[in-house]
Design a protein around this motif. Sequence first.
Motif, PDB file in Angstrom:
ATOM      1  N   GLN A 133      -7.937  -3.560  -8.887  1.00 26.58           N
ATOM      2  CA  GLN A 133      -7.706  -3.708  -7.460  1.00 26.58           C
ATOM      3  C   GLN A 133      -8.252  -5.050  -6.967  1.00 26.58           C
ATOM      4  OE1 GLN A 133      -9.792  -1.470  -4.119  1.00 26.58           O
ATOM      5  NE2 GLN A 133      -7.920  -0.290  -4.321  1.00 26.58           N
ATOM      6  N   ASP A 134      -9.411  -5.398  -7.496  1.00 28.09           N
ATOM      7  CA  ASP A 134     -10.047  -6.658  -7.121  1.00 28.09           C
ATOM      8  C   ASP A 134      -9.176  -7.847  -7.528  1.00 28.09           C
ATOM      9  OD1 ASP A 134     -12.507  -6.581  -5.748  1.00 28.09           O
ATOM     10  OD2 ASP A 134     -13.266  -8.058  -7.208  1.00 28.09           O
ATOM     11  N   PRO A 172      -4.393 -15.501   3.024  1.00 28.78           N
ATOM     12  CA  PRO A 172      -5.856 -15.409   3.167  1.00 28.78           C
ATOM     13  C   PRO A 172      -6.332 -14.183   3.946  1.00 28.78           C
ATOM     14  CG  PRO A 172      -5.083 -17.639   3.627  1.00 28.78           C
ATOM     15  CD  PRO A 172      -3.860 -16.786   3.483  1.00 28.78           C
ATOM     16  N   ALA A 173      -5.474 -13.615   4.804  1.00 28.11           N
ATOM     17  CA  ALA A 173      -5.892 -12.424   5.554  1.00 28.11           C
ATOM     18  C   ALA A 173      -6.001 -11.207   4.629  1.00 28.11           C
ATOM     19  CB  ALA A 173      -4.897 -12.146   6.674  1.00 28.11           C
ATOM     20  N   TRP A 232       5.201  -0.385   7.025  1.00 28.45           N
ATOM     21  CA  TRP A 232       5.916  -1.662   6.897  1.00 28.45           C
ATOM     22  C   TRP A 232       6.131  -2.020   5.434  1.00 28.45           C
ATOM     23  CZ3 TRP A 232       8.329  -2.162  11.027  1.00 28.45           C
ATOM     24  CH2 TRP A 232       7.735  -1.948  12.273  1.00 28.45           C
ATOM     25  N   LEU A 237       0.871  -1.183   0.000  1.00 25.98           N
ATOM     26  CA  LEU A 237       0.000   0.000   0.000  1.00 25.98           C
ATOM     27  C   LEU A 237       0.901   1.224   0.000  1.00 25.98           C
ATOM     28  CD1 LEU A 237      -2.634  -1.002   2.731  1.00 25.98           C
ATOM     29  CD2 LEU A 237      -2.841  -1.209   0.245  1.00 25.98           C
ATOM     30  N   PHE A 279       6.657  -7.203   7.437  1.00 25.77           N
ATOM     31  CA  PHE A 279       8.078  -6.873   7.325  1.00 25.77           C
ATOM     32  C   PHE A 279       8.863  -7.830   8.211  1.00 25.77           C
ATOM     33  CE2 PHE A 279      11.724  -4.247   8.898  1.00 25.77           C
ATOM     34  CZ  PHE A 279      12.430  -4.212   7.705  1.00 25.77           C
ATOM     35  N   ARG A 280       9.191  -8.993   7.658  1.00 24.10           N
ATOM     36  CA  ARG A 280       9.961  -9.995   8.399  1.00 24.10           C
ATOM     37  C   ARG A 280      11.349 -10.048   7.800  1.00 24.10           C
ATOM     38  NH1 ARG A 280       6.429 -12.713  11.700  1.00 24.10           N
ATOM     39  NH2 ARG A 280       4.285 -12.217  11.180  1.00 24.10           N
ATOM     40  N   SER A 285      -3.642  -9.102   3.797  1.00 23.10           N
ATOM     41  CA  SER A 285      -2.981  -7.967   4.436  1.00 23.10           C
ATOM     42  C   SER A 285      -1.698  -7.589   3.694  1.00 23.10           C
ATOM     43  CB  SER A 285      -2.680  -8.323   5.892  1.00 23.10           C
ATOM     44  OG  SER A 285      -1.853  -9.466   5.956  1.00 23.10           O
ATOM     45  N   PHE A 286      -1.122  -6.443   4.100  1.00 22.94           N
ATOM     46  CA  PHE A 286       0.045  -5.900   3.410  1.00 22.94           C
ATOM     47  C   PHE A 286       1.177  -5.606   4.392  1.00 22.94           C
ATOM     48  CE2 PHE A 286      -3.745  -4.954   1.068  1.00 22.94           C
ATOM     49  CZ  PHE A 286      -3.399  -5.341  -0.209  1.00 22.94           C
ATOM     50  N   VAL A 294      -1.524  -1.477  -4.207  1.00 24.26           N
ATOM     51  CA  VAL A 294      -2.894  -1.929  -4.466  1.00 24.26           C
ATOM     52  C   VAL A 294      -3.919  -0.819  -4.219  1.00 24.26           C
ATOM     53  CG1 VAL A 294      -4.624  -3.661  -3.821  1.00 24.26           C
ATOM     54  CG2 VAL A 294      -2.218  -4.313  -4.006  1.00 24.26           C
ATOM     55  N   ASP A 295      -3.626   0.086  -3.276  1.00 28.66           N
ATOM     56  CA  ASP A 295      -4.586   1.158  -2.985  1.00 28.66           C
ATOM     57  C   ASP A 295      -4.698   2.147  -4.143  1.00 28.66           C
ATOM     58  OD1 ASP A 295      -1.882   1.868  -2.181  1.00 28.66           O
ATOM     59  OD2 ASP A 295      -2.717   3.727  -1.385  1.00 28.66           O
ATOM     60  N   MET A 344      -6.253  -8.059  -5.215  1.00 29.81           N
ATOM     61  CA  MET A 344      -6.647  -8.594  -3.903  1.00 29.81           C
ATOM     62  C   MET A 344      -6.832 -10.104  -3.966  1.00 29.81           C
ATOM     63  SD  MET A 344      -6.488  -6.612  -1.471  1.00 29.81           S
ATOM     64  CE  MET A 344      -7.254  -7.553  -0.150  1.00 29.81           C
ATOM     65  N   ASN A 345      -7.427 -10.584  -5.072  1.00 32.04           N
ATOM     66  CA  ASN A 345      -7.617 -12.028  -5.207  1.00 32.04           C
ATOM     67  C   ASN A 345      -6.274 -12.748  -5.219  1.00 32.04           C
ATOM     68  OD1 ASN A 345     -10.377 -11.773  -5.242  1.00 32.04           O
ATOM     69  ND2 ASN A 345     -10.508 -11.649  -7.481  1.00 32.04           N
ATOM     70  N   GLU A 402      -4.848 -12.703  -1.673  1.00 30.64           N
ATOM     71  CA  GLU A 402      -5.557 -13.641  -0.788  1.00 30.64           C
ATOM     72  C   GLU A 402      -5.233 -15.104  -1.094  1.00 30.64           C
ATOM     73  OE1 GLU A 402      -9.407 -10.861   0.349  1.00 30.64           O
ATOM     74  OE2 GLU A 402      -9.510 -12.199  -1.370  1.00 30.64           O
TER      75      GLU A 402
END
Lengths: 176, 91
Positions: free
Chosen positions: B50-51, B62-63, B22, B17, B80-81, B65-66, B42-43, B54-55, B58
Amino acid sequence: MTFTGINEQDVDRAYDALRKDAMDGGYRLNPDAEFVKNLIRGLLKNEQRYAYRACPCRLASGKKEEDLDIVCPCDYRDSDIEEHGACYCALYVNEAIADGTRKVAPVPERRPPRSQRGTMKERAVQTVAVGGGATFGSLPFPVWRCKVCGYLCARDQPPGICPVCKAKKERFERFL
Amino acid sequence: MEHVNGTDKGNVVLYALSTCGWCQKTKELLREMGVAFDYTFVDLLDGKEQDDAMNRVEKFNPAGSFPTLVINNEKAIVGFREQEIREALGQ
Ligand code: SF4
């Protein structure tokens, strides 16, 4: 990170305001001021494009009623600080991280995924309706709960602004 | 998708995003490591694009998230690992 249309004076002003609000409410900001200012740039950018301060680390839908749970401070902040020492973005942190004795680690996403959000909301509303109607129908006042910090009050309407965490009226739910 | 030149470590795609701290740190780390990668904010994508993005996110995370870093279309590192990213993309 810089965004067009967001000037640094506004960022500094928002930073001071956020820090003061945090302190007044017993919260702490991430001690890395530059990291915090980056998040604030994100918050201001979101305010500009969505008209509300959606969480900078989550994808907002642009529809406020779908994003109320992630308007900063989000509904998940307190649980994440409790469990992981920081909110999802690491804007708010616990004492140990604020004082520099512990470091921030990645916080897993607590918000339900897209596919489950609708149902979750319906369920929350239902629980409240059943509890309110069946068991506590005779209370002289409804009880309202701030979804951000858990503050409860018994009155005809929730307050315009939560006296504890400053969340707006729309973040309250009927509790009893 | 924007491309960043660097050493070829396979297909490295960062879903991020534009506003997320992060995500920015992850992007900086990849740059610092000199890895070739593609990224997308993505934003900043519209409707269907965008859809679709997101697919894809996911599918690996599955969450939804970014940041989500997808390596060779099979492995995803979520968040951020730093350690994990360094290990996966060798240094
Ligand atoms: S409290 Fe933290 S995680 Fe929640 S919306 Fe604000 S910055 Fe994002």
